[in-house]
Design a protein around this motif. Sequence first.
Motif, PDB file in Angstrom:
ATOM      1  N   TRP A  86      -0.048  12.014   5.883  1.00  0.00           N
ATOM      2  CA  TRP A  86      -1.366  12.023   6.500  1.00  0.00           C
ATOM      3  C   TRP A  86      -2.212  10.855   6.023  1.00  0.00           C
ATOM      4  CZ3 TRP A  86      -6.432  12.899   4.829  1.00  0.00           C
ATOM      5  CH2 TRP A  86      -7.341  13.230   5.847  1.00  0.00           C
ATOM      6  N   ILE A  87      -2.177  10.631   4.678  1.00  0.00           N
ATOM      7  CA  ILE A  87      -2.965   9.543   4.088  1.00  0.00           C
ATOM      8  C   ILE A  87      -2.491   8.198   4.611  1.00  0.00           C
ATOM      9  CG2 ILE A  87      -3.419   8.340   1.921  1.00  0.00           C
ATOM     10  CD1 ILE A  87      -4.656  10.773   1.344  1.00  0.00           C
ATOM     11  N   TYR A 129       0.833  -1.206   0.000  1.00  0.00           N
ATOM     12  CA  TYR A 129       0.000   0.000   0.000  1.00  0.00           C
ATOM     13  C   TYR A 129       0.873   1.264   0.000  1.00  0.00           C
ATOM     14  CZ  TYR A 129      -3.357   3.519   1.356  1.00  0.00           C
ATOM     15  OH  TYR A 129      -4.122   4.653   1.383  1.00  0.00           O
ATOM     16  N   ARG A 183      -3.575   7.739   8.224  1.00  0.00           N
ATOM     17  CA  ARG A 183      -5.005   7.493   8.299  1.00  0.00           C
ATOM     18  C   ARG A 183      -5.341   6.070   7.898  1.00  0.00           C
ATOM     19  NH1 ARG A 183      -9.977  10.876   7.749  1.00  0.00           N
ATOM     20  NH2 ARG A 183     -11.263   9.569   6.418  1.00  0.00           N
ATOM     21  N   LYS A 222      -6.925   3.108  10.336  1.00  0.00           N
ATOM     22  CA  LYS A 222      -8.182   2.448  10.018  1.00  0.00           C
ATOM     23  C   LYS A 222      -8.007   0.948   9.891  1.00  0.00           C
ATOM     24  CE  LYS A 222     -11.703   5.047   7.580  1.00  0.00           C
ATOM     25  NZ  LYS A 222     -12.191   5.425   6.262  1.00  0.00           N
ATOM     26  N   LEU A 228       2.472  18.115  -0.748  1.00  0.00           N
ATOM     27  CA  LEU A 228       2.392  16.722  -1.197  1.00  0.00           C
ATOM     28  C   LEU A 228       2.926  15.776  -0.124  1.00  0.00           C
ATOM     29  CD1 LEU A 228       3.522  16.437  -4.934  1.00  0.00           C
ATOM     30  CD2 LEU A 228       1.369  15.741  -3.933  1.00  0.00           C
ATOM     31  N   VAL A 238       0.486  15.564   2.731  1.00  0.00           N
ATOM     32  CA  VAL A 238      -0.675  14.762   2.338  1.00  0.00           C
ATOM     33  C   VAL A 238      -0.323  13.282   2.350  1.00  0.00           C
ATOM     34  CG1 VAL A 238      -2.192  14.191   0.416  1.00  0.00           C
ATOM     35  CG2 VAL A 238      -1.768  16.564   0.976  1.00  0.00           C
ATOM     36  N   VAL A 288       0.988   4.328  -2.869  1.00  0.00           N
ATOM     37  CA  VAL A 288       0.815   5.756  -2.583  1.00  0.00           C
ATOM     38  C   VAL A 288       2.058   6.525  -3.004  1.00  0.00           C
ATOM     39  CG1 VAL A 288       0.585   7.462  -0.763  1.00  0.00           C
ATOM     40  CG2 VAL A 288      -0.839   5.457  -0.735  1.00  0.00           C
TER      41      VAL A 288
END
Lengths: 309, 438
Positions: B425-426, B55, B429, B433, B419, B422, B59
Amino acid sequence: MYQLLAALIPLVFLYAYMLFTSIEYGTSFFLLFPKILRNDILLKQAISPIWETTNVFLVFTIICIFTFFPKSTYFFGTNLIVPLLIAFLFLGVRSACMLFLFYGDMDSKLIRIVFFLSCFLAPLFFSSGFVYMITGNTTNLFLQNLNLPIYALVLSNILLISGSFYQFYSKNKSDFHLLRRILSFSYVIFVLSLILFMYDLIHTSSWMLLSDANLHIYSSIIIFLLLSSLVFFVARKHLLLFLTISLLMGAVLFFFALLHLPYLIYPSITIYNAFTDLKTFQLMLWSFGIGMVFVIPSLIFLYILLLKE
Amino acid sequence: MQLDYGRTLMGDSLGFHIIFALLGVGIPLLVSLSELLGIVRHDILYTTMAKRWSYVMSVLFVTGAISGMIISTQLSTLWPTFMALAGKVIGLPFFLEGFAFFIEAIFLGIYLFTWKRFKNPYIHWLCSLPIVLGSVASAFFITTANAFMNSPAGFTYKHGIASNIDPIKAMFNQATPTETTHSIVSYYLTTCLFFAGMYALFLFKSKINDKKELKRKMYYKKTITFLVCVSFIFVLLIGLTGDSSAKYLAQSEPLKLAAAEGLYTTQTNAPLQVLGITTNHGVLHALTIPGLLSFLSFGSTQARVLGLNYFNPTLWPPLWIHYMFDFMVGSGIFITIIPLLFLLLARFKKAFAFSKIMLLLLFLSGVVSFCAVEFGWILTEVGRQPFAIRGIMTTKQAFTTSTSVATFGYLFPTLYIFLFAVTIWILKRHYKKNKLDL
């Protein structure tokens, strides 16, 4: 001969980029109507990051231009610095929005709007490159006579390709009403801007139209494709419509490129005087051939896996 | 003034891009290795690592691709004169890099979406190989272009026109072997240590001791051990490539070496000087080790090493690169000792291997390894100044004549920081989750 080949390769990449990226950019527009287009997931699936492979086509176009025609790099780089950097700024914002929307599960109206704006403004700034190539005029890159029809052509191109693609892809009848309205609206814009573009060309760069004896062949092919796509539109043949529209856009791009040859940037840079060292080019051509042997099967593999999903 | 803006802009962009690119090269190898281990040993934990890391890989591919595209446009817009020459002589690796990137992008898509597609797990693992090879090839090709800037070859340059071009010779110039191996190995090492450092931090922070958390702790420990083992291989390699880089510098870029070492006078039995204060007449108050520089450069303490006074002062690079060199080597020594220490502890004193101090040290080594890469990059780029292509074209000559650069000096670093934020942060997150569930 080599020079023509060198011009053809980045053109093919540019066409591929235009085609795939139009679908992506168009998605940002459709995402603004989540209530009407209820298959949100489908839209996201179509644009899912796998489509990031399309960026590669743009990278290739740029790489090909500056490696095949290194002398032109100086002129493109110096004179297009502002539009290119702004366009990339928007692409950067667009990537950030994609991360939010598709990776971060961070969905809000504001992000969708920013996503839409960055998707539609980036190609507009890229398109001022065409104006520079046609006129060679460096003083006013955004608001010349030619800009307006090119902007309209780019936008209608995005909407036509993505609209017809989703009509084929979604199969959800409730979406068709909106899609068909968008499509017919962009048809009108497309035809009008094409006419306006020709009109402006006659006034600003008539050499493009006068130098080529095959002009009537080109225009009849474009008209034929346009009419047949209209027939498919009315007859609701979705796949055929998408294919003919893709061909139509290709024809417009290739014919204007042919009319523009041998110039890369009018009037000083031609594909002959900017051409790279012959030995370098031959080596690149070899590596291009070898690279394609790997790339094409894997691309086919990818799209087969994707469409079966 | 314009030139300063341009250099700042390029420097900022590359400084960020390096981080994305480095992880983009390193992560595929880790994913591929752990997936293979998972299949061979029938160990679900390794497979979990591969799945979770893929993952991050996806990204970072998005951000890495866009930052790479911005770099390629910046190159041709900010340095048009350089690119006009480079396109002619060293265009081939740029072109090949495009293909490597293409293959990588295609198989990344295939890899991410086909975890459950194939019955034979080896087929899915095979799909990771093009990503690994593609990312290494990209790094290799781009670094050859940088090596060309350090050690131009394969053409004759007269009155601004390049002739007798031999693209293969330009690509495989004198700097290519050492520069490509040293940087690729350092990318792998940094990625391993960065990941190990992250897991060390997780383990450090984890306090609750319920059943789930215990399982997680076990997973963290296994991951750290695996990563440090892999990074130890690269530690050995980085020593070797670093040594050959020094020997290459002594042979082909003596001025850069002299500035990096702060060596003023040409001498035999040249000393290695650590830290100190750089002045125009050499380094003052440095810790000196006699003869070591001669030995490291030529393999003999009696060898003659050229000092700064041998060269025209107008062509000297900024002398502060001496600190960059010291920082790079210092960080290098740090990230050699820590993994070694961990492995020794894990072998002989298992209780201490995951002690709080060791975990903190591991985390630090992850951060320090990033610094080492940045210092090394600054060293090689600033050490080449005032030239863009050494001895051929100065940075000033390469720069654009356009006057609109200053406007963008602020915009792009801002975009990069955005960037970057972000991305982090992504990732945070997502992992919050999708908590590790074993």
